[in-house]
Design a protein around this motif. Structure first.
Motif, mmCIF file in Angstrom:
data_model
loop_
_atom_site.group_PDB
_atom_site.id
_atom_site.type_symbol
_atom_site.label_atom_id
_atom_site.label_comp_id
_atom_site.label_asym_id
_atom_site.label_seq_id
_atom_site.Cartn_x
_atom_site.Cartn_y
_atom_site.Cartn_z
ATOM 1 N N ASP A 135 25.906 72.407 52.711
ATOM 2 C CA ASP A 135 25.378 71.655 53.843
ATOM 3 C C ASP A 135 26.211 70.391 54.024
ATOM 4 O O ASP A 135 26.295 69.562 53.129
ATOM 5 C CB ASP A 135 23.911 71.295 53.585
ATOM 6 N N PRO A 136 26.868 70.214 55.218
ATOM 7 C CA PRO A 136 27.725 69.046 55.407
ATOM 8 C C PRO A 136 26.951 67.730 55.386
ATOM 9 O O PRO A 136 27.513 66.692 55.076
ATOM 10 C CB PRO A 136 28.389 69.267 56.759
ATOM 11 N N SER A 137 25.670 67.749 55.697
ATOM 12 C CA SER A 137 24.917 66.506 55.718
ATOM 13 C C SER A 137 24.203 66.232 54.395
ATOM 14 O O SER A 137 23.509 65.236 54.262
ATOM 15 C CB SER A 137 23.894 66.530 56.855
ATOM 16 N N ALA A 138 24.370 67.117 53.406
ATOM 17 C CA ALA A 138 23.683 66.937 52.124
ATOM 18 C C ALA A 138 24.229 65.717 51.399
ATOM 19 O O ALA A 138 25.432 65.491 51.336
ATOM 20 C CB ALA A 138 23.862 68.174 51.260
ATOM 21 N N GLY A 139 23.357 64.936 50.880
ATOM 22 C CA GLY A 139 23.745 63.768 50.115
ATOM 23 C C GLY A 139 24.104 62.558 50.948
ATOM 24 O O GLY A 139 24.431 61.516 50.413
ATOM 25 N N MET A 140 24.047 62.677 52.241
ATOM 26 C CA MET A 140 24.370 61.537 53.100
ATOM 27 C C MET A 140 23.121 60.713 53.330
ATOM 28 O O MET A 140 22.022 61.244 53.433
ATOM 29 C CB MET A 140 24.936 62.018 54.433
ATOM 30 N N ALA A 141 23.329 59.418 53.417
ATOM 31 C CA ALA A 141 22.207 58.529 53.710
ATOM 32 C C ALA A 141 21.805 58.706 55.163
ATOM 33 O O ALA A 141 22.633 58.997 56.027
ATOM 34 C CB ALA A 141 22.606 57.078 53.453
ATOM 35 N N PRO A 142 20.520 58.551 55.485
ATOM 36 C CA PRO A 142 20.107 58.675 56.877
ATOM 37 C C PRO A 142 20.753 57.571 57.717
ATOM 38 O O PRO A 142 20.868 56.435 57.290
ATOM 39 C CB PRO A 142 18.590 58.525 56.839
ATOM 40 N N GLN A 143 21.181 57.967 58.892
ATOM 41 C CA GLN A 143 21.838 57.025 59.809
ATOM 42 C C GLN A 143 20.779 56.304 60.635
ATOM 43 O O GLN A 143 19.785 56.904 61.046
ATOM 44 C CB GLN A 143 22.791 57.787 60.742
ATOM 45 N N PRO A 144 20.978 54.991 60.890
ATOM 46 C CA PRO A 144 20.004 54.273 61.721
ATOM 47 C C PRO A 144 20.075 54.765 63.163
ATOM 48 O O PRO A 144 21.101 55.248 63.630
ATOM 49 C CB PRO A 144 20.442 52.816 61.602
ATOM 50 N N ARG A 145 18.921 54.668 63.835
ATOM 51 C CA ARG A 145 18.897 55.078 65.250
ATOM 52 C C ARG A 145 19.764 54.140 66.057
ATOM 53 O O ARG A 145 19.710 52.932 65.901
ATOM 54 C CB ARG A 145 17.466 55.022 65.771
ATOM 55 N N ARG A 146 20.511 54.724 66.875
ATOM 56 C CA ARG A 146 21.427 53.965 67.704
ATOM 57 C C ARG A 146 20.787 53.757 69.064
ATOM 58 O O ARG A 146 20.241 54.678 69.660
ATOM 59 C CB ARG A 146 22.706 54.789 67.814
ATOM 60 N N GLU A 147 20.844 52.529 69.533
ATOM 61 C CA GLU A 147 20.326 52.222 70.865
ATOM 62 C C GLU A 147 21.352 52.654 71.911
ATOM 63 O O GLU A 147 22.553 52.476 71.721
ATOM 64 C CB GLU A 147 20.069 50.713 71.006
ATOM 65 N N PRO A 148 20.885 53.236 73.013
ATOM 66 C CA PRO A 148 21.842 53.663 74.037
ATOM 67 C C PRO A 148 22.527 52.451 74.686
ATOM 68 O O PRO A 148 21.946 51.392 74.829
ATOM 69 C CB PRO A 148 20.976 54.420 75.038
ATOM 70 N N THR A 149 23.752 52.638 75.056
ATOM 71 C CA THR A 149 24.494 51.577 75.763
ATOM 72 C C THR A 149 24.181 51.662 77.238
ATOM 73 O O THR A 149 23.425 52.528 77.710
ATOM 74 C CB THR A 149 26.005 51.731 75.525
ATOM 75 N N LEU A 150 24.815 50.778 78.044
ATOM 76 C CA LEU A 150 24.507 50.720 79.464
ATOM 77 C C LEU A 150 24.845 52.025 80.179
ATOM 78 O O LEU A 150 24.149 52.396 81.136
ATOM 79 C CB LEU A 150 25.253 49.561 80.114
ATOM 80 N N GLY A 151 25.855 52.723 79.782
ATOM 81 C CA GLY A 151 26.260 53.909 80.502
ATOM 82 C C GLY A 151 25.489 55.156 80.122
ATOM 83 O O GLY A 151 25.551 56.180 80.798
ATOM 84 N N GLU A 152 24.710 55.125 79.059
ATOM 85 C CA GLU A 152 23.980 56.298 78.588
ATOM 86 C C GLU A 152 22.536 56.269 79.065
ATOM 87 O O GLU A 152 21.926 55.202 79.149
ATOM 88 C CB GLU A 152 23.986 56.365 77.063
ATOM 89 N N PRO A 153 21.998 57.408 79.396
ATOM 90 C CA PRO A 153 20.594 57.414 79.799
ATOM 91 C C PRO A 153 19.696 57.210 78.589
ATOM 92 O O PRO A 153 20.006 57.575 77.484
ATOM 93 C CB PRO A 153 20.408 58.802 80.397
ATOM 94 N N ARG A 154 18.555 56.586 78.835
ATOM 95 C CA ARG A 154 17.558 56.378 77.767
ATOM 96 C C ARG A 154 16.752 57.649 77.552
ATOM 97 O O ARG A 154 16.402 58.324 78.520
ATOM 98 C CB ARG A 154 16.601 55.245 78.160
ATOM 99 N N PRO A 155 16.447 57.952 76.319
ATOM 100 C CA PRO A 155 15.586 59.120 76.090
ATOM 101 C C PRO A 155 14.158 58.834 76.552
ATOM 102 O O PRO A 155 13.674 57.732 76.424
ATOM 103 C CB PRO A 155 15.641 59.334 74.589
ATOM 104 N N ARG A 156 13.549 59.824 77.094
ATOM 105 C CA ARG A 156 12.164 59.666 77.565
ATOM 106 C C ARG A 156 11.187 59.918 76.432
ATOM 107 O O ARG A 156 11.364 60.846 75.658
ATOM 108 C CB ARG A 156 11.893 60.630 78.717
ATOM 109 N N PRO A 157 10.145 59.104 76.376
ATOM 110 C CA PRO A 157 9.164 59.297 75.293
ATOM 111 C C PRO A 157 8.272 60.483 75.488
ATOM 112 O O PRO A 157 8.049 61.105 76.369
ATOM 113 C CB PRO A 157 8.365 58.013 75.276
#
Length: 157
Positions: A135-157
């Motif tokens: 598994d390529p993600s095995a042993g990796m620390a969880p990545q913090p959630r990244r806030e979208p920048t101005l050009g990216e759409p916001r995810p809907r709740p």
């Protein structure tokens, strides 16, 4: 005590001792298998001796009880009936003893398999203690959630 009972006791004890010794000898070889250490061979011998001793005690006791039961008929007929019943009882006790040895052998096989699985799992670890995984993600620390920048759409709740 009549001579028929004495002959029965002598023949019965001889049969029980011979079958019991064969059970101990073949049980030791059956439990030990082909590729075992000296310690495992001793353990197998001890278990086979215990099962053999139980076989001897049970069948000798049944043989003695059978000698005390009066049967009708001639001396030869009584002897043959007692020997026949004793042989059937010895066969049943032998089957129970074999079942005990087989159960012990199965426990040894399962514990050996478990040890091999544990050993394989330990081999899959690097010297630094991390487990090897596909598994390529095995042993990796969880990545913090990244806030979208101005050009990216916001995810809907």
């Amino acid at each position: 005590m009549d001579t028929g009972t004495v002959y029965y006791l002598v023949a019965g004890v001889a049969v029980i001792v011979i079958v019991g010794r064969l059970l101990a000898f073949s049980g030791k070889r059956y439990l030990a298998g082909a590729q075992v250490s000296a310690r495992e061979r001793e353990s197998a011998g001890s278990v086979a001796q215990l099962v053999s001793m139980l076989f001897h005690l049970v069948t000798l006791g049944l043989g003695a009880l059978l000698a005390a039961i009066p049967f009708g008929g001639g001396e030869t007929t009584v002897f043959l009936v007692r020997i026949g019943v004793l042989l059937i009882l010895v066969a049943l006790a032998y089957a129970v003893a074999l079942r005990m040895l087989t159960r012990r052998k199965q426990e040894e096989v399962v514990s050996g398999f478990d040890a091999q699985v544990r050993e394989l799992r330990n081999e899959r670890q690097h010297p630094n203690g991390y487990e090897v995984s596909n598994d390529p993600s095995a042993g990796m620390a969880p990545q913090p959630r990244r806030e979208p920048t101005l050009g990216e759409p916001r995810p809907r709740p």
